[in-house]
Design an enzyme around this catalytic site. Structure first.
Site, PDB file in Angstrom:
ATOM      1  N   ARG A  15       0.895  -1.110   0.016  1.00 18.89           N
ATOM      2  CA  ARG A  15       0.036  -0.027   0.051  1.00 18.89           C
ATOM      3  C   ARG A  15       0.952   1.340   0.000  1.00 18.89           C
ATOM      4  O   ARG A  15       2.102   1.085   0.145  1.00 18.89           O
ATOM      5  CB  ARG A  15      -0.877   0.015   1.365  1.00 18.89           C
ATOM      6  N   LYS A  75       1.820   1.751   7.348  1.00 13.68           N
ATOM      7  CA  LYS A  75       2.184   1.052   8.357  1.00 13.68           C
ATOM      8  C   LYS A  75       3.151   1.870   9.307  1.00 13.68           C
ATOM      9  O   LYS A  75       3.725   2.779   9.174  1.00 13.68           O
ATOM     10  CB  LYS A  75       2.877  -0.347   7.974  1.00 13.68           C
ATOM     11  N   TYR A  94      -0.895   4.304  10.712  1.00  9.48           N
ATOM     12  CA  TYR A  94      -1.104   3.380  11.717  1.00  9.48           C
ATOM     13  C   TYR A  94      -0.072   3.091  12.419  1.00  9.48           C
ATOM     14  O   TYR A  94       1.110   2.986  12.135  1.00  9.48           O
ATOM     15  CB  TYR A  94      -1.716   1.978  11.129  1.00  9.48           C
ATOM     16  N   HIS A  96      -0.497   1.326  16.048  1.00 11.92           N
ATOM     17  CA  HIS A  96      -0.589   0.005  16.845  1.00 11.92           C
ATOM     18  C   HIS A  96       0.457   0.017  17.965  1.00 11.92           C
ATOM     19  O   HIS A  96       1.121  -1.036  18.220  1.00 11.92           O
ATOM     20  CB  HIS A  96      -0.645  -1.209  16.199  1.00 11.92           C
ATOM     21  N   GLU A 118      -5.854   4.589  13.989  1.00 13.15           N
ATOM     22  CA  GLU A 118      -6.712   3.540  14.698  1.00 13.15           C
ATOM     23  C   GLU A 118      -7.322   4.221  16.079  1.00 13.15           C
ATOM     24  O   GLU A 118      -8.194   3.772  16.410  1.00 13.15           O
ATOM     25  CB  GLU A 118      -5.921   2.140  14.908  1.00 13.15           C
ATOM     26  N   LEU A 239     -11.334  -5.865  19.249  1.00 15.34           N
ATOM     27  CA  LEU A 239     -10.628  -4.697  19.132  1.00 15.34           C
ATOM     28  C   LEU A 239     -11.129  -3.735  20.435  1.00 15.34           C
ATOM     29  O   LEU A 239     -12.348  -3.342  20.787  1.00 15.34           O
ATOM     30  CB  LEU A 239     -10.882  -3.891  18.066  1.00 15.34           C
ATOM     31  N   ASP A 269      -2.439  -6.905  15.334  1.00 14.80           N
ATOM     32  CA  ASP A 269      -1.900  -5.660  15.120  1.00 14.80           C
ATOM     33  C   ASP A 269      -1.938  -5.081  16.525  1.00 14.80           C
ATOM     34  O   ASP A 269      -0.858  -4.189  16.938  1.00 14.80           O
ATOM     35  CB  ASP A 269      -2.566  -4.759  14.217  1.00 14.80           C
ATOM     36  N   ARG A 278       1.352 -14.972  17.242  1.00 16.93           N
ATOM     37  CA  ARG A 278       2.598 -14.105  17.004  1.00 16.93           C
ATOM     38  C   ARG A 278       2.514 -13.629  15.657  1.00 16.93           C
ATOM     39  O   ARG A 278       2.155 -14.168  14.659  1.00 16.93           O
ATOM     40  CB  ARG A 278       3.858 -14.760  17.316  1.00 16.93           C
ATOM     41  N   ALA A 298       0.356  -9.341  10.123  1.00 19.73           N
ATOM     42  CA  ALA A 298       0.021  -8.208  10.866  1.00 19.73           C
ATOM     43  C   ALA A 298      -0.306  -7.067   9.639  1.00 19.73           C
ATOM     44  O   ALA A 298      -0.741  -6.058  10.194  1.00 19.73           O
ATOM     45  CB  ALA A 298       1.300  -7.682  11.699  1.00 19.73           C
TER      46      ALA A 298
END
Length: 370
Positions: A15, A75, A94, A96, A118, A239, A269, A278, A298
């Site tokens: 992306r 990411k 993002y 995380h 997020e 979530l 994530d 994992r 992930a």
């Protein structure tokens, strides 16, 4: 403001942070946009398209990070990228952070303003997470069905069964956006679908919108234990915004499951909802524990990069323009959703769940803005 779009370097992340139409919007607002050469290739976007939209192409990531006042990514920044950040620079992506202490400490040390897609919240919803949750949810059922095939380590059960033979049992934990979309696809394949959620009102909604081969069950420890015993596939989509995901499936529970069953942990994530999960990659997506396959990639939406890029940028662009137009301080003062998106600023953690996850001091955004 100078906006920088580097090429993503997380494994198999195809992306890109902006599309040409989004670049054109930033330019129309008077901003300069730098795009690293080849950043859009994985999403089928050429450098020429970015240039036509008004961007300037630069050769190296270092050129982007050095010049840009705001970095727009997909990411979380990798260690190499964190090293290129500087104090006061905005990074919009993002993050995380709750399960990732090294990244959290790295962003604090660099003194950047880190705004997480997020945790931007509008009316109780997470609009920048929802499009990727749609993609990941639909993918989850596809991946579960794929890995149920015997050659890939699964039980050899076809999701929809055939005439005279039971269909596969899919158990989906979490009835949010990802869970809803996972259920849609699993049901469409003909599986027997069971969706668990802790919100009775949400279960009533799902009962209305999902087909008849989906059943809704209140989520609690006993019900989860019972439902996964004879499940062929389990999809975890739990979530808690900004926080580490609770471990709803423990190691000892795997021993009660069928050999060759598949778990897809969409929550990975944020740390994953399965004790034995994992993070994995698209290159090496699965591993086995107690005879149960785990798929824990992930960055699942990176596999369908073009769809995901355009869906993501549709959601991130309006907030990105506000931040660029007003600067992060004024944007946070005027727009509560953007204030909620700020996770780290000038060495301080400004997202309470992240601070709690790492046992570090929490400083509210309001206090920083005084």
């Amino acid at each position: 403001m100078i906006i920088g779009v580097p090429k993503e370097i997380k494994p198999n992340e195809n992306r890109v942070g902006l599309t040409p139409s989004a670049v054109a919007e930033f330019v129309h607002h008077g901003h300069e946009v730098l795009v690293q050469r080849g950043a859009g290739e994985g999403s089928g976007i050429s450098d020429g398209e970015f240039i036509a939209a008004g961007a300037r192409i630069v050769d190296k990531a270092e050129d982007v990070f050095e010049a840009a006042q705001m970095i727009i990514k997909v990411k979380e920044p990798q260690q190499k990228e964190i090293e290129m950040l500087r104090e006061g620079q905005i990074i919009y992506t993002y993050l995380h952070l709750a399960p990732d202490r090294p990244q959290t400490l790295g962003l604090m040390e660099k003194g950047v303003v880190a705004i997480a897609y997020e945790t931007i919240e509008v009316d109780g919803k997470l609009p920048l997470l929802e499009p990727m949750s749609e993609v990941a949810g639909k993918m989850a059922s596809i991946m579960a069905a794929y890995y149920l095939a015997k050659p890939y380590g699964g039980r050899g059960v076809l999701a929809g069964g055939v005439t005279g033979v039971h269909s596969a049992k899919f158990v989906i934990i979490g009835g949010g956006t990802a869970g809803l979309n996972a259920a849609k696809v699993a049901a469409g394949m003909g599986a027997s679908v069971y969706v668990l959620d802790i919100n009775a009102e949400r279960l009533r909604y799902l009962e209305d919108v999902l087909p008849k081969n989906c059943q809704m069950i209140m989520s609690n420890r006993m019900n989860i234990e019972e439902e996964i015993k004879d499940a062929d596939a389990v999809i975890g989509t739990v979530l808690i915004p900004g926080a580490k995901t609770p471990k709803l499936i423990r190691y000892d529970m795997l021993k009660t499951m069928k050999r060759g069953a598949v778990i897809v942990d969409v929550s990975i994530d944020q740390g994953g909802c399965v004790e034995t999960s994992r993070p994995t990659t698209h290159q090496d997506p699965v591993f086995e524990v107690e005879g149960v396959l785990h798929y824990c990639v992930a960055n699942m939406p990176g596999a369908y990069a073009r769809t995901s890029t355009f869906a993501l940028v549709n959601a991130t662009l309006p907030f990105g323009l506000i931040i660029a137009d007003l600067g992060w301080r004024e944007a946070a003062r005027r727009y509560i959703p953007i204030a909620k998106g700020i996770n780290v600023a000038y060495g301080k953690i400004t997202c309470k769940p992240v601070a709690e996850a790492h046992g570090l001091e929490f400083v509210s955004v309001d206090k920083l803005l005084q």
